[in-house]
Design an enzyme around this catalytic site. Structure first.
Site, PDB file in Angstrom:
ATOM      1  N   LYS A  82       0.876  -1.206   0.021  1.00 33.45           N
ATOM      2  CA  LYS A  82       0.022  -0.233   0.026  1.00 33.45           C
ATOM      3  C   LYS A  82       0.876   1.406   0.129  1.00 33.45           C
ATOM      4  O   LYS A  82       0.634   2.319  -0.712  1.00 33.45           O
ATOM      5  CB  LYS A  82      -0.859  -0.130   1.340  1.00 33.45           C
ATOM      6  CG  LYS A  82      -1.811  -1.139   1.175  1.00 33.45           C
ATOM      7  CD  LYS A  82      -2.722  -1.258   2.291  1.00 33.45           C
ATOM      8  CE  LYS A  82      -2.090  -1.590   3.613  1.00 33.45           C
ATOM      9  NZ  LYS A  82      -1.439  -2.700   3.818  1.00 33.45           N
ATOM     10  N   THR A  83       1.674   1.407   0.919  1.00 32.02           N
ATOM     11  CA  THR A  83       2.725   2.429   0.844  1.00 32.02           C
ATOM     12  C   THR A  83       3.437   2.472  -0.298  1.00 32.02           C
ATOM     13  O   THR A  83       3.765   3.827  -0.786  1.00 32.02           O
ATOM     14  CB  THR A  83       3.565   2.387   2.098  1.00 32.02           C
ATOM     15  OG1 THR A  83       2.871   1.937   3.409  1.00 32.02           O
ATOM     16  CG2 THR A  83       4.541   3.629   2.324  1.00 32.02           C
ATOM     17  N   ASP A  85      -1.694   6.066   6.705  1.00 27.02           N
ATOM     18  CA  ASP A  85      -1.815   4.600   6.769  1.00 27.02           C
ATOM     19  C   ASP A  85      -2.784   4.365   8.120  1.00 27.02           C
ATOM     20  O   ASP A  85      -2.898   5.359   8.846  1.00 27.02           O
ATOM     21  CB  ASP A  85      -0.252   4.279   7.143  1.00 27.02           C
ATOM     22  CG  ASP A  85      -0.119   2.920   7.003  1.00 27.02           C
ATOM     23  OD1 ASP A  85      -0.955   2.085   6.455  1.00 27.02           O
ATOM     24  OD2 ASP A  85       1.115   2.480   7.440  1.00 27.02           O
ATOM     25  N   THR A 115      -5.856  -2.174   6.828  1.00 28.49           N
ATOM     26  CA  THR A 115      -5.879  -3.482   6.941  1.00 28.49           C
ATOM     27  C   THR A 115      -7.141  -3.906   6.974  1.00 28.49           C
ATOM     28  O   THR A 115      -7.400  -4.963   7.220  1.00 28.49           O
ATOM     29  CB  THR A 115      -4.926  -3.745   8.099  1.00 28.49           C
ATOM     30  OG1 THR A 115      -5.010  -3.315   9.161  1.00 28.49           O
ATOM     31  CG2 THR A 115      -3.399  -3.727   7.246  1.00 28.49           C
ATOM     32  N   ARG A 129       6.597  -8.090   2.164  1.00 29.69           N
ATOM     33  CA  ARG A 129       7.480  -7.635   3.036  1.00 29.69           C
ATOM     34  C   ARG A 129       7.969  -9.061   3.927  1.00 29.69           C
ATOM     35  O   ARG A 129       9.319  -8.877   4.110  1.00 29.69           O
ATOM     36  CB  ARG A 129       6.642  -6.898   4.293  1.00 29.69           C
ATOM     37  CG  ARG A 129       7.573  -6.538   5.244  1.00 29.69           C
ATOM     38  CD  ARG A 129       6.924  -5.368   6.364  1.00 29.69           C
ATOM     39  NE  ARG A 129       6.582  -4.191   5.950  1.00 29.69           N
ATOM     40  CZ  ARG A 129       5.570  -3.508   5.925  1.00 29.69           C
ATOM     41  NH1 ARG A 129       4.458  -4.205   6.484  1.00 29.69           N
ATOM     42  NH2 ARG A 129       5.390  -2.649   5.556  1.00 29.69           N
TER      43      ARG A 129
HETATM   44  P1  ADP Z   1       2.130  -1.708   3.142  1.00 34.28           P
HETATM   45  O1  ADP Z   1       2.141  -0.375   3.059  1.00 34.28           O
HETATM   46  O2  ADP Z   1       0.942  -2.455   2.508  1.00 34.28           O
HETATM   47  O3  ADP Z   1       2.174  -2.378   4.672  1.00 34.28           O
HETATM   48  P2  ADP Z   1       4.629  -1.680   1.699  1.00 34.28           P
HETATM   49  O4  ADP Z   1       4.009  -0.735   0.499  1.00 34.28           O
HETATM   50  O5  ADP Z   1       5.523  -0.947   2.865  1.00 34.28           O
HETATM   51  O6  ADP Z   1       3.224  -2.402   2.569  1.00 34.28           O
HETATM   52  O7  ADP Z   1       5.508  -3.125   1.491  1.00 34.28           O
HETATM   53  C1  ADP Z   1       6.317  -3.635   2.256  1.00 34.28           C
HETATM   54  C2  ADP Z   1       7.621  -3.993   1.518  1.00 34.28           C
HETATM   55  O8  ADP Z   1       7.311  -4.882   0.541  1.00 34.28           O
HETATM   56  C3  ADP Z   1       8.390  -2.892   0.984  1.00 34.28           C
HETATM   57  O9  ADP Z   1       9.848  -3.087   0.963  1.00 34.28           O
HETATM   58  C4  ADP Z   1       7.992  -3.191  -0.548  1.00 34.28           C
HETATM   59  O10 ADP Z   1       9.146  -2.741  -1.434  1.00 34.28           O
HETATM   60  C5  ADP Z   1       7.822  -4.537  -0.544  1.00 34.28           C
HETATM   61  N1  ADP Z   1       6.767  -4.722  -1.849  1.00 34.28           N
HETATM   62  C6  ADP Z   1       5.395  -4.508  -1.557  1.00 34.28           C
HETATM   63  N2  ADP Z   1       4.526  -4.670  -2.748  1.00 34.28           N
HETATM   64  C7  ADP Z   1       5.565  -4.911  -3.597  1.00 34.28           C
HETATM   65  C8  ADP Z   1       5.503  -5.491  -4.942  1.00 34.28           C
HETATM   66  N3  ADP Z   1       4.247  -5.374  -5.541  1.00 34.28           N
HETATM   67  N4  ADP Z   1       6.521  -5.570  -5.807  1.00 34.28           N
HETATM   68  C9  ADP Z   1       7.678  -5.615  -5.035  1.00 34.28           C
HETATM   69  N5  ADP Z   1       8.039  -5.226  -3.736  1.00 34.28           N
HETATM   70  C10 ADP Z   1       6.854  -4.715  -3.086  1.00 34.28           C
END
Ligand code: ADP
Length: 337
Positions: free
Chosen positions: A61-62, A106, A155, A214
């Site tokens: 998401k981030t 977030d 989430t 992650r």
């Molecule tokens: P969320 O905000 O949903 O908790 P993040 O965007 O912070 O998740 O992602 C967590 C980690 O996973 C980051 O290091 C990101 O680079 C990696 N990641 C997430 N989605 C992908 C994707 N589709 N392809 C490659 N890496 C990803």
């Protein structure tokens, strides 16, 4: 490793965050629809509609918020529901936005309701209503806000109030990743980290990554550490297996808490159904943690079922635990022999 494996780790997350759309693996539907929205907004020289991303921790998401900001050359300001304690905190964030900025909130489901209301008019009519003064002499001041985009991430869609939900122009659900996508992420990131990884090791780590980028990144990093210590220039099958063993993660990514949840339901509640409160008390875990982190993956694997009367361990769940314990016993036997 337990819960840490899901917790954001800004250093690691940022180091391995895709910088280009091409490197954002999977989630094709969300990606295509998002890019259409971005292109259209660019062509019309308008700001992008407010967006809501929902899906489990670590699913990207981030990362999407970063990619969007980069694509439309916008400033990205990042905050989270728990960080905004007072309406004044949010008002100050909004009042400082400049035209075209993106505000990323977030865990937006954790905003308290009073604060949420400040968002309504800001999102809908770009108005900030501020109540000034103390009890006897309050007055409301209206402030015009510049055009901006709010990106919310959650989430827990179910915990978002419907007035807030309805103010987003588009809602995108991020799903668990396919095995092949996780493998691709592991391969790409091994390159970024400057380490080789064998096909077998990629397969082993991908299966244990809970379909979550992650988690894959964490396992990859830990495997690289072990390779370094063992003087190897490649993460091979032996290293990846050792990492899972060290962190007590099984072949499918279940860790001690997942197994505890299944075992408690079987031992204390006869296999279920059991309500979330009783389950949280019996496992000594927080309700939120069970619902946000453990349950979705156990359900994805089909080991746990959610019925109207509560959670139940499925036949596959019983089988998985048996196999796990048999596996452990088998290992012990081998060691003794
Ligand atoms: P969320 O905000 O949903 O908790 P993040 O965007 O912070 O998740 O992602 C967590 C980690 O996973 C980051 O290091 C990101 O680079 C990696 N990641 C997430 N989605 C992908 C994707 N589709 N392809 C490659 N890496 C990803």
């Amino acid at each position: 490793m337990s819960k840490n494996i899901f917790k954001p780790d800004p250093m690691l997350d940022n180091a391995l965050r895709p910088k280009r759309w091409e490197d954002f693996v999977g989630q094709e539907k969300a990606k295509t629809n998002l890019r259409i929205m971005l292109e259209a907004a660019k062509k019309r020289e308008e700001v992008v509609d407010h967006l809501l991303f929902y899906g489990g921790a670590g699913l990207g998401k981030t990362t999407l918020a970063y990619l969007i900001a980069q694509e439309i050359h916008a400033n990205l300001k990042i905050t989270s529901g728990p960080a905004i304690e007072k309406a004044a905190d949010l008002a100050s964030l909004l009042a400082n936005l400049e035209e075209g900025d993106i505000l990323f909130i977030d865990e937006i489901h954790r905003l308290n309701k009073m604060i949420e209301e400040v968002l309504y008019s800001a999102m809908e009519s770009r108005m900030l209503n501020l109540v000034l003064g103390k009890r006897s002499s309050t007055r409301t001041v209206q402030l015009d806000l510049p055009p901006f985009t709010l990106i919310g991430a959650t989430t827990r869609m179910g915990l978002l109030s419907s007035p807030l939900r309805s103010r987003f122009g588009a809602i995108f659900k991020l799903d668990f990743y396919e095995l092949e996508d996780i493998k691709k992420i592991l391969k790409n990131n091994a390159k970024v980290l400057g380490i080789k990884i064998s096909d077998e090791a990629t397969e082993i780590l991908a299966k244990a990554s809970r379909a979550t980028p992650r988690v894959a990144n964490r396992l990859l990093k830990r495997s690289r550490d072990l390779a370094t210590i063992e003087g190897k220039d490649e993460i091979d099958a032996a290293i990846s297996r050792k990492i899972l063993e060290l962190f007590d993660i099984d072949e499918w990514g279940l860790e001690a808490t997942d197994r505890k949840i299944l075992e408690v339901i079987i031992d204390r509640f006869n296999g279920g159904p059991v309500g979330i409160k009783a389950l949280a008390a019996a496992t000594n875990e927080e309700e939120d943690t069970i619902e946000e982190i453990y349950e979705p993956y156990l359900m994805r694997l089909g080991l746990l079922e959610r019925t109207t009367r509560g959670r139940m361990v499925s036949d596959a769940g019983y089988k998985h635990l048996n196999l796990y314990h048999l596996g452990k016993k088998g290992e012990q036997k081998r060691l003794i022999e």
